[in-house]
Design a protein around this motif. Sequence first.
Motif, short mmCIF file in Angstrom:
data_model
loop_
_atom_site.label_atom_id
_atom_site.label_comp_id
_atom_site.label_asym_id
_atom_site.label_seq_id
_atom_site.Cartn_x
_atom_site.Cartn_y
_atom_site.Cartn_z
N PRO A 41 8.25 17.32 11.26
CA PRO A 41 8.46 18.33 10.07
C PRO A 41 8.35 16.87 8.96
N GLY A 42 9.26 15.89 9.65
CA GLY A 42 9.34 14.67 8.65
C GLY A 42 7.92 13.20 8.22
N TRP A 43 6.68 13.43 9.08
CA TRP A 43 5.87 12.81 8.85
C TRP A 43 5.37 13.27 8.01
N LYS A 44 4.48 12.14 7.33
CA LYS A 44 4.74 11.93 5.50
C LYS A 44 2.27 11.77 5.66
N THR A 45 1.97 12.54 4.83
CA THR A 45 0.56 11.26 4.83
C THR A 45 0.43 11.38 3.62
N VAL A 46 -0.47 10.20 3.02
CA VAL A 46 -1.05 10.22 1.40
C VAL A 46 -2.00 10.42 1.32
N SER A 47 -2.31 11.33 -0.07
CA SER A 47 -3.90 12.12 -0.41
C SER A 47 -4.98 11.02 -0.13
N GLU A 48 -4.98 10.06 -0.66
CA GLU A 48 -5.95 8.77 -0.06
C GLU A 48 -5.71 7.52 -0.74
N PRO A 49 -5.37 6.56 1.21
CA PRO A 49 -4.83 5.15 0.83
C PRO A 49 -5.17 4.25 0.21
N GLN A 50 -6.77 4.32 -0.61
CA GLN A 50 -6.67 3.22 -1.62
C GLN A 50 -5.77 3.28 -2.93
N ALA A 51 -6.50 5.10 -3.04
CA ALA A 51 -5.72 5.51 -4.11
C ALA A 51 -4.31 5.19 -4.10
N PHE A 52 -3.47 5.45 -3.29
CA PHE A 52 -2.09 5.49 -3.56
C PHE A 52 -1.61 4.08 -3.66
N ALA A 53 -2.50 3.22 -2.49
CA ALA A 53 -2.09 1.47 -3.10
C ALA A 53 -2.43 1.10 -4.55
N LEU A 54 -4.05 1.87 -4.80
CA LEU A 54 -3.52 1.33 -6.80
C LEU A 54 -3.21 1.41 -7.41
N ALA A 55 -2.38 2.95 -7.35
CA ALA A 55 -1.07 3.66 -8.60
C ALA A 55 -0.09 2.96 -7.74
N LEU A 56 0.17 2.59 -7.03
CA LEU A 56 1.04 1.48 -6.89
C LEU A 56 1.57 0.11 -7.17
N TRP A 57 -0.19 -0.33 -7.06
CA TRP A 57 -0.29 -1.34 -7.65
C TRP A 57 0.11 -1.47 -9.34
N ASP A 58 -0.56 -0.18 -10.15
CA ASP A 58 -0.04 -0.08 -11.69
C ASP A 58 0.70 -0.31 -12.02
N HIS A 59 2.36 0.44 -11.61
CA HIS A 59 3.47 0.38 -11.17
C HIS A 59 3.59 -1.22 -11.40
N ALA A 60 3.64 -1.96 -10.37
CA ALA A 60 3.72 -3.30 -10.11
C ALA A 60 3.39 -4.21 -11.82
N GLN A 61 1.84 -3.95 -12.01
CA GLN A 61 1.90 -4.11 -13.34
C GLN A 61 2.02 -4.17 -14.74
N ARG A 62 3.20 -2.60 -14.50
CA ARG A 62 3.73 -1.60 -15.54
C ARG A 62 5.32 -2.80 -15.77
N CYS A 63 5.64 -3.66 -14.31
CA CYS A 63 6.18 -4.70 -14.27
C CYS A 63 6.53 -5.97 -14.43
N GLY A 64 5.16 -6.27 -14.41
CA GLY A 64 5.10 -7.77 -14.65
C GLY A 64 3.86 -8.23 -13.69
N ALA A 65 3.32 -8.08 -12.69
CA ALA A 65 3.19 -8.22 -12.28
C ALA A 65 1.67 -8.54 -12.62
N VAL A 66 0.63 -9.86 -11.45
CA VAL A 66 -0.86 -10.11 -11.95
C VAL A 66 -1.96 -10.16 -11.21
N PHE A 67 -2.49 -9.75 -11.22
CA PHE A 67 -3.17 -9.46 -10.25
C PHE A 67 -4.75 -11.40 -10.60
#
Length: 412
Positions: free
Chosen positions: A190-216
């Motif tokens: 029951p504790g196993w999880k999945t994400v809705s779509e891995p690339q979209a999930f990664a890019l959503a995390l990047w949006d957070h990193a960018q808001r914190c100041g990360a640059v690509f």
Amino acid sequence: MSRIIIIGGGIVGIATAALLCEAGHEVTVIDRSGLARETSRGNAAALAFSDIMPLASPKILFRAPKWLLDPLGPLSIRPSYLPRLTPWLWQFWKASLPARYQASIVMQTALMRLAEAEMMALVERAGISGMVRHDGSLELYESEAELKAASSGWQQRERAGIAFEHVHGARLNDLQPGLSSRFVAGTFVPGWKTVSEPQAFALALWDHAQRCGAVFEKAEVVGIERSATGPSVRLADSGARQADQIVICAGAWSTRLIDPLTRLRIPLDTERGYNTTLPAGAFDLKRQLIFGNHGFVMTPLETGIRVGGAVELGGLDLPPNFARSKSMLDKASAFLPGLKTTDGVEWMGFRPSMPDSLPVIGALPEDPSILLAFGNGHLGLTQAAAMGRLITDLASGHTPSIDITACRPDRF
């Protein structure tokens, strides 16, 4: 705080960037392809926090010869690649011995506990909790003998405090209607999880990193240089970039950057993973299904159903063998008789694989300003936030959140 360059824009690099920026560091991520364009784009979407069992095990020493006879089976090595792989296989054999095997389980258990805590907290801070599914997973068996053969692994998980339920009959059918009658039992986690779509999930995390100041910066790193004033990266088209610290999160390509810097030889190789993503509506898949004896999984995504997995040890340069994708899809069709297998998109990615299934975490022995974070095999998405936390600890001069001795770069 430090100026830090992260080489590698996959999920590990992205999560590491987010955590470093949250800690106040100045972070630039460099990748030749873009963000989440390589292995992080096509993975199986699992946050597999209960997957504490290493690939190298006493059991696999008995199973591997049979698997290797099938070029499309769960574990494959192309004959032309075998000479190059021999040193890796020697370390894999040593990691399969009982004492090393148990030590790997202990380390993976600690890493997974950290990974779950850090990832779920990061997801919450990023405001993307809706992209994580809490449906659990269902591992399937074609006989009671198969279930019994898996019992030692489940006992290890039970000792680690991981919840699971062995299921039969109506309960099995409720968890996944439409299964072939060949499956007589399953294990629900029951504790196993999945994400809705891995690339979209990664890019959503990047949006957070960018808001914190990360640059690509999209560029190809062709080398790393060390000097008294600090490390720098050489780029293919635009000179060099200097930093206080460099973090290498380049996955399966990492040792190509490291080897010119050190006498240390890290036995990194590549699990080439294959999959086919079917359109939405191909089947009413309730949760991730795991066909352990066949070496692949099926995952419900926002965009369809992904059928893939297996292990082909073949490095970075051999051409793909998409017959492996087709073989898994044929099996999936037999296992779920109502599955629509048309109009799928095939993919192959490179999982960075260490012989003991543990990642590399720590400083380059010759230079503490160069930090290494790679080698998670098929668990990069799962362990990304743990890798980020541990690298942030090291970059900030703090004691790591867990003991990472078993993951040190020079352990071999």
